[in-house]
Design an enzyme around this catalytic site. Structure first.
Site, PDB file in Angstrom:
ATOM      1  N   THR B 151     -14.388  12.529  27.356  1.00  0.00           N
ATOM      2  CA  THR B 151     -13.077  12.367  28.169  1.00  0.00           C
ATOM      3  C   THR B 151     -13.503  11.946  29.272  1.00  0.00           C
ATOM      4  OG1 THR B 151     -13.664  14.542  29.128  1.00  0.00           O
ATOM      5  CG2 THR B 151     -12.296  14.543  27.003  1.00  0.00           C
ATOM      6  N   GLY B 434      -0.726  46.014  42.756  1.00  0.00           N
ATOM      7  CA  GLY B 434      -1.384  44.937  43.424  1.00  0.00           C
ATOM      8  C   GLY B 434      -2.878  45.426  43.578  1.00  0.00           C
ATOM      9  N   GLU B 457     -10.820  22.363  23.147  1.00  0.00           N
ATOM     10  CA  GLU B 457     -10.893  21.970  21.358  1.00  0.00           C
ATOM     11  C   GLU B 457      -9.799  21.957  20.798  1.00  0.00           C
ATOM     12  OE1 GLU B 457     -14.484  21.701  21.219  1.00  0.00           O
ATOM     13  OE2 GLU B 457     -13.134  22.148  19.346  1.00  0.00           O
ATOM     14  N   GLU B 459      -5.603  20.583  21.877  1.00  0.00           N
ATOM     15  CA  GLU B 459      -4.422  21.325  23.421  1.00  0.00           C
ATOM     16  C   GLU B 459      -3.687  21.945  22.446  1.00  0.00           C
ATOM     17  OE1 GLU B 459      -0.753  21.997  25.113  1.00  0.00           O
ATOM     18  OE2 GLU B 459      -0.941  20.831  23.959  1.00  0.00           O
ATOM     19  N   ALA B 556       7.689  26.093  13.589  1.00  0.00           N
ATOM     20  CA  ALA B 556       7.445  26.801  12.110  1.00  0.00           C
ATOM     21  C   ALA B 556       6.404  26.854  12.060  1.00  0.00           C
ATOM     22  CB  ALA B 556       7.894  24.785  11.286  1.00  0.00           C
TER      23      ALA B 556
END
Lengths: 679, 679
Positions: B151, B434, B457, B459, B556
């Site tokens: 990338t 908290g 792996e 999107e 779907a």
């Protein structure tokens, strides 16, 4: 001619192209969103001032600092911020005060947050006149810096079970503060760990061998000169958190620590020198202060989802990836319907929540009259002691019924808004892929900051159940035919219609849409009510039935709030007469509404209120509206009037030049200080 | 007699009381969940080993370390982990390998993650024999440490648009690697910033003036001795992230950097000395490797939501706050129905996802035969070079149709599971108030670690649309009457019934419930299909129609996956014949199912498939089941067999002694090193 003032030479051409497409003036839209041109002008004046002051600059971006560095940097900045707070209108903490604070401090708060938000106001509200004269000038001049220590390691919202004791000893005329067990350690107060030298401590008063319930005391924690903890006091930072790590939330343990009798705050209850306890004349409900704090919170939360949406929109306009049609080149990811679907409803929520916060503030103003409001909304950074003295945190009077409904509403809004905001921020972050995961995007800090709002100032589920308690009383009164409901819950006493009228989304009127939400909210309120009744008929105690029905009760509260959000937004937009802005604002409202109907489709289908075809129309309407909003997406983002300083996000930069800025940002990483790490 | 081996003296009495209430043996349940007594025994052996090794100890908890310290600590540990990996069954990375890694490394990964997960497997899959002989031993012995650089700053999933070039120069027989623009900088690879000295770089090959598309090259980045970046290479850490900050994800910029011709990985495509390009004989679809990685991911994700649920359950058993009936004492917060509603469905999801991951692995095993599976699931920490050589990451053959469906399924599962897991973890965190916001809870790191899985792996939205593409083809074949669907999508070709049969939840059969989900999934698949067709009839191109319908398409895919999750879980539980375990497992399954029906109620109400009364029964069923599960909540949590080491959470401690441990933890805060911070 449209103003194109956000376009500058050298900008990313993709973002400039977007800005040229806008069908409305960004300044006009910004003025509508922020409540007028004057407000916009003030935002820009304050921004200019903050940007011009060297004291407000960070030596490196805070995300690269250690906690120690952040704490010191924040302490330095908050002192400067207070010293220079003349730049803001002191009577407008709701907008100017919060805006100024966010510009200076970012999303890290600061070690004096509670000094201003809780310590000083508690002194104002709980001291007698003599105590006020003594303590207030010290606090305002920062001769002492305080926090508010109520919650304990084992105790949160249920005040009556706090364990810390304050036992009066008449022989020395002192209270003995003590932490009887580890679960009694004070835990969480902001600034307590290292910064503050004083605290208001809430402890169980014991005098003449009688427990008297929780009362407030002012307690010195650290030496005025050395800043070392005083003997009998153990104190420290509670460690790193999900976010807001530039604040030193702390713990505090007392070992038979003695304080003078007059360190009990005695405006209401008193202890005489001989140990005699004088109970307060009447219990006061602090509705006013709570409504105030929550309206500020709702606005602040709205601005967080707004920031997230702006970052995601701008980044999606300059990020190109994948081809919709093979061979025709990579498209801006904002062209994907799925991307629009992830981001634009979050943008719509930002406006809806912002308008709701303003509406709560305005309703509140109506109830209190302008004087009360001015006092309550006064900036806590205000330095004029005389003026602060006259402010009482306990506002009473006015239209009691409306005030109660308003209190309920603000609780519900806080719960619904903070949750929707957190969800929405994460959708925006995820929509930015890998870069959204980097702190360069600002999403991690926006999320961590905002999602805290689901827990503090009343845990969301606890608040929703408080709202439900009110709604159940209202439902009972409606059933009994003796309902006296003020404006916000009046719809519970109406009949409504049994079928939804929706035809095409373009023709649905505001009134029809509000009626749809009123129908569903009313239905859910009475469903919960009937469920409660049924459980009791089946032999459960009131309390057990309440617990068993509590999930349904929360659902009722949520729908009550959503109906309010829809109504408020539509009403505010109906005030807009500008044909340049109106169509886009209408689309935003429709997007919010149809998206919400989809989210609650099960409820809208109940008793066939909505038919198959209508339900299909609603989801298709969302897709149509997304397509219609697409050309104005960046202009809408610009209209929120965020500066790069406020967004603090590489992905959300005005100029769209994200990649070079990411590289420059990364080069400041702690790990890049040396080329080779020692192993 | 039940085994009560989690009860020890000195435990918090509230948690002991819970353990005594269990209606089943925790060990038996744990064995069922983890796939047999043998698996449980192995988990405990590995744990014992890891706990006994001094090398695996952290000097202080990592959350108190600077990034620099974390990186060094992780590097030290990963070397020890690899050296000592004989403790695990090398053929079982799916369970033992991942378990071992999580015990040693926690949720921070380590600077050599990509060395083992990508660098070595790519060498195995992409080198020719001679290259393999040269590089693999160096990599396995860690003489070189590599990462996988694909990338770029401006480019993610769309490989074909990577910008980095590798231009062949026949005069010197070298490739010139170059970064032509800032958006071409390699960005994100794990370990690239400071740790690795090699990388597989994916770059656009240019030879004989022709672009040949992206190809892999092995590239030296740093000097073997000094570890300094080599001239022509700019390299660094990309800065802090939402999580996983003990890994030095990095950037890499080439300035006409030359590498020998034979550094191109030449198993498939080749470049001859004269620059001639030899294309690969055929493009291979790496289904096998992807299914493998995703099944590991789904299991890992399941373990994250499991950890979150365990922490929330245990903490809710020892936290007392508020009274259900006034005056009867503060209750364990787990007694609140709202609290159960927040936490227990997350626990159910953990089991459902865990069983689905196992099922995918088993289906995969069926397709590949046991040999292929053993090779593919082999631990990357395995040190025997000869054996690793024979492993091909590209598995082919077997039942192609099922393999394709399996690939589609694993993509969909990854998307649905990672999203549900992230949501569920946050619910668990918020349920702890908290203290959930403190890093002591471990929730912040669990969330940050798990939610990354929505992006890497594949999107999630991209994956859901891939699944949809397959489903649309299936739908088309059903409509055309020529469907040949394998097991996983066969239900699309069935008729089903038009009305839901559900009466009371207690009487609903597994088969009926599966049928309900099949009905709704089928309906959604054909709704999306018809919408696509309609858009095309209205004149849109195939691509535009696809984009306009993409939100429906994602819906779907999600329902297709959820139907699979329901079916898999019910089938696995139906194998359990132990009357001690069965009733509780049935309840867990019903909780998941009815909770999911509520979440998709709009779909279940379509065409009046589910009537009002049925819908009401479904939500009431959830409340009933929560009440029935309440007494076994802690025993269920215990059955996941987490050790305190693996959970790494103060709130989730086995012994329930949370408050003293919180105090001890906080005292290690960086800010508490000195009593007074210098200002």
């Amino acid at each position: 001619m449209m103003r194109r003032d956000l376009i500058e030479e050298g900008d990313n051409p993709d973002i400039t192209m977007e800005r040229r497409k806008a069908t409305f003036s960004v300044d006009k839209m910004a003025a509508f969103i922020h409540g007028g041109e004057h407000k916009l002008k003030r935002r820009r004046e304050i921004l200019k001032f903050v940007e011009s002051e060297a004291d407000f600059r960070d030596p490196i971006p805070p995300e690269f600092m250690s906690r120690q560095q952040r704490l010191e940097n924040n302490t330095r900045k908050v002192v400067a911020m207070t010293d220079k707070s003349d730049v803001i209108d002191q009577s407008d903490f709701f907008e100017e005060g919060m805006y100024y604070q966010s510009l200076v401090m970012g999303r890290d708060l600061h070690p004096m947050s509670l000094h201003y938000v809780m310590f000083i106001p508690t002194l104002q509200g709980q001291t007698d006149d003599k105590q006020l004269d003594h303590w207030l000038p010290l606090a305002v001049s920062r001769a002492i810096v305080g926090t508010y220590a109520q919650t304990e390691l084992g105790h949160g919202t249920n005040l009556s079970k706090l364990e810390t004791t304050a036992t009066y000893d008449p022989t020395t005329e002192e209270f003995i503060l003590h932490t009887p067990s580890i679960s009694a350690a004070k835990w969480w107060p902001g600034g307590l760990g290292k910064s503050c030298n004083y605290a208001i401590v809430v402890a169980q008063l014991i005098t003449q061998h009688q427990p008297r319930g929780p009362h407030p005391f002012i307690v010195q924690l650290r030496d005025h000169k050395t800043h070392k903890p005083i003997e009998g006091i153990t104190i420290g930072d509670i460690g790193p958190k999900l976010g807001i790590n530039g604040n030193d939330n702390g713990f505090l343990i007392f070992n038979n620590y003695r304080i003078p009798r007059r360190h009990m705050l005695m405006r209401h209850a008193k202890v005489q020198p001989n140990g005699e306890y004088i109970a307060p004349s009447h219990a006061k409900l602090g509705y006013g202060a709570m409504v105030f704090v929550r309206s500020v919170m709702i606005r602040d939360q709205a601005m967080q989802i707004a920031a997230a949406a702006v970052i995601a929109i701008r980044y999606s306009a300059i990020r190109r990836q994948g081809e919709i049609t093979a061979g025709s080149g990579e498209v801006q990811i904002l062209d994907y319907r799925t991307q629009q679907y992830r981001i634009m409803p979050q943008f719509a929520k930002a406006l809806v929540f912002l308008f709701a916060a303003t509406q709560v503030k305005e309703l509140f103003q109506k109830v209190l009259g302008s004087k009360g409001l001015t006092q309550l909304f006064m900036s806590p950074y205000f330095e004029k002691t005389d003026c602060l003295k006259s402010v009482s945190a306990q506002i009473t009077g006015g239209n009691t019924e409306l005030l109660q409904e308003l209190h309920v509403l603000s609780s519900g809004l806080k719960a619904v808004v903070s949750w929707e905001v957190a969800q929405g921020i994460e959708q925006c972050r995820l929509a930015c892929g890998g870069h959204g995961y980097s702190q360069a995007s600002a999403f991690p800090e926006i999320y961590a900051y905002a999602v805290g709002g689901c827990t503090y100032e009343g845990e969301n589920i606890v608040l929703l159940l408080q709202v439900a308690r009110f709604l159940m009383k209202a439902a009972e009164s409606v059933r009994k035919g003796n309902a006296r409901l003020a404006a916000i819950t009046g719809y519970l006493n109406e009949i409504g219609r049994s079928k939804c009228d929706l035809d095409s989304w373009q023709t649905a009127s505001d009134a029809d849409l509000i009626r749809d939400f009123e129908h569903v909210a009313r239905k859910q309120v009475f469903t919960a009510f009937d469920f409660l009744q049924q459980l009791q008929r089946e032999g459960r105690s009131t309390e057990d039935a309440w617990n068993a029905a509590s999930v349904e009760l929360c659902k009722a509260s949520r729908m009550h709030v959503k109906r309010y959000l829809v109504k408020t937004f539509l009403e505010r937009v109906s005030e807009c007469k500008d044909p340049e802005l109106k169509p886009t604002l209408d689309l935003i409202g429709r997007l919010f509404i149809f998206d919400q109907i989809c989210a609650h489709m099960g409820s809208f289908r109940k008793e066939c209120y909505m038919r198959d075809k209508q339900a299909e129309n609603v989801s298709r309407a969302v897709y149509d509206i997304l397509a219609l909003l697409r050309p104005n997406a960046v202009a809408l983002a610009d209209s929120l009037d965020f500066s790069d300083r406020e967004l603090h996000s590489i992905l959300g930069r005005r100029d769209g030049n994200v990649y070079p800025a990411l590289l420059k940002w990364a080069q400041q990483s702690q790990l890049n200080v040396t080329e080779v790490n020692h192993q």
